[in-house]
Design a protein around this motif. Structure first.
Motif, PDB file in Angstrom:
ATOM      1  N   HIS A  74       0.866  -1.186   0.000  1.00 22.22           N
ATOM      2  CA  HIS A  74       0.000   0.000   0.000  1.00 22.22           C
ATOM      3  C   HIS A  74       0.904   1.237   0.000  1.00 22.22           C
ATOM      4  N   ARG A  75       1.247   1.678  -1.189  1.00 23.20           N
ATOM      5  CA  ARG A  75       2.247   2.737  -1.317  1.00 23.20           C
ATOM      6  C   ARG A  75       1.786   4.071  -0.742  1.00 23.20           C
ATOM      7  N   TRP A  76       0.494   4.318  -0.733  1.00 25.07           N
ATOM      8  CA  TRP A  76       0.009   5.575  -0.172  1.00 25.07           C
ATOM      9  C   TRP A  76       0.310   5.644   1.327  1.00 25.07           C
ATOM     10  N   ARG A  77       0.337   4.492   2.004  1.00 19.69           N
ATOM     11  CA  ARG A  77       0.695   4.487   3.427  1.00 19.69           C
ATOM     12  C   ARG A  77       2.160   4.866   3.620  1.00 19.69           C
ATOM     13  N   LEU A  79       3.795   6.802   1.631  1.00 22.62           N
ATOM     14  CA  LEU A  79       3.834   8.242   1.360  1.00 22.62           C
ATOM     15  C   LEU A  79       3.392   9.045   2.582  1.00 22.62           C
ATOM     16  N   THR A 129       8.438  12.831  -4.710  1.00 21.34           N
ATOM     17  CA  THR A 129       7.767  11.631  -5.215  1.00 21.34           C
ATOM     18  C   THR A 129       7.482  11.753  -6.704  1.00 21.34           C
ATOM     19  N   LEU A 190       0.339  10.924  -5.672  1.00 19.95           N
ATOM     20  CA  LEU A 190      -0.333   9.632  -5.478  1.00 19.95           C
ATOM     21  C   LEU A 190      -0.296   8.802  -6.755  1.00 19.95           C
ATOM     22  N   ARG A 194       2.701   5.222  -7.571  1.00 19.93           N
ATOM     23  CA  ARG A 194       2.258   3.915  -8.070  1.00 19.93           C
ATOM     24  C   ARG A 194       2.980   3.499  -9.335  1.00 19.93           C
TER      25      ARG A 194
END
Length: 200
Positions: A74-77, A79, A129, A190, A194
């Motif tokens: 879960h890449r947003w976590r 971030l 990012t 975001l 990904r």
């Protein structure tokens, strides 16, 4: 999430370049704080942005981001955790470097700058990012600061670093504009987090 925050904090305080960036930006901001609280605020904001770029870009430079994203799909976590860690480091940088301003009695400028510094750190994480290459990002940010914000816009509200300066002086409108810039970069970050890392 807590494990990622702990891991990022550990990585941030054990890598030499993070300490060098933190000490270097703090020293420069503190040095200019003796002359002018406005110049201190500018260097503190650039320092909070710079420490975020330094800490996060190391993941992409050393390819540890691939391992991190494999461990935490879960890449947003990731971030969010990076934003929290760099906000803490940016706030620490600003709080330490502003001692001279605080001793001169300018409590409002000091407090406002410390409160706005985490937003600039988060802005730095989101920009890193997207761009991922620290040299390009730092050179672009300095060019932007000098040309777009300094010469063309002349420090007026509407652009991120000028808005930070106004927010550091206590302007609510400046804070709202800085938050709008940060919110504008968020969807791009975001999407970018990904992206496949093999081509980087």
């Amino acid at each position: 999430m807590i494990a990622v925050v702990r891991s990022e904090l550990y990585r941030g305080v054990t890598i030499l370049s993070s300490w060098l960036a933190l000490i270097g930006f703090s020293f420069l901001a503190a040095l200019f704080g003796w002359f002018s609280e406005d110049v201190w605020s500018l260097f503190a904001g650039v320092g909070a942005f710079g420490i975020a770029v330094t800490v996060i870009s190391q993941h992409y430079q050393h390819r540890t981001s691939l391992l991190l994203f494999l461990a935490k799909p879960h890449r947003w976590r990731v971030l969010v955790a990076q934003c929290l860690v760099t906000a803490l480091m940016g706030t620490l940088l600003v709080a330490i470097s502003g001692v001279a301003v605080l001793l001169e009695g300018d409590v409002v400028q000091y407090r406002s700058t410390v409160l706005v510094a985490p937003v600039m750190s988060v802005f730095g994480v989101l920009c890193t990012t997207v761009v991922r290459r620290p040299l390009w990002l730092v050179a672009g940010a300095l060019g932007w600061l000098l040309l777009a914000e300094g010469i063309i816009n002349r420090g007026a509200i509407g652009l991120p670093f000028a808005s930070f300066m106004l927010a550091a002086g206590g302007s609510m409108k400046g804070l709202l504009v800085l938050l709008a810039w940060t919110a504008a970069v968020l969807p791009v970050a975001l999407w970018s987090v990904r992206k496949d890392l093999t081509g980087d």
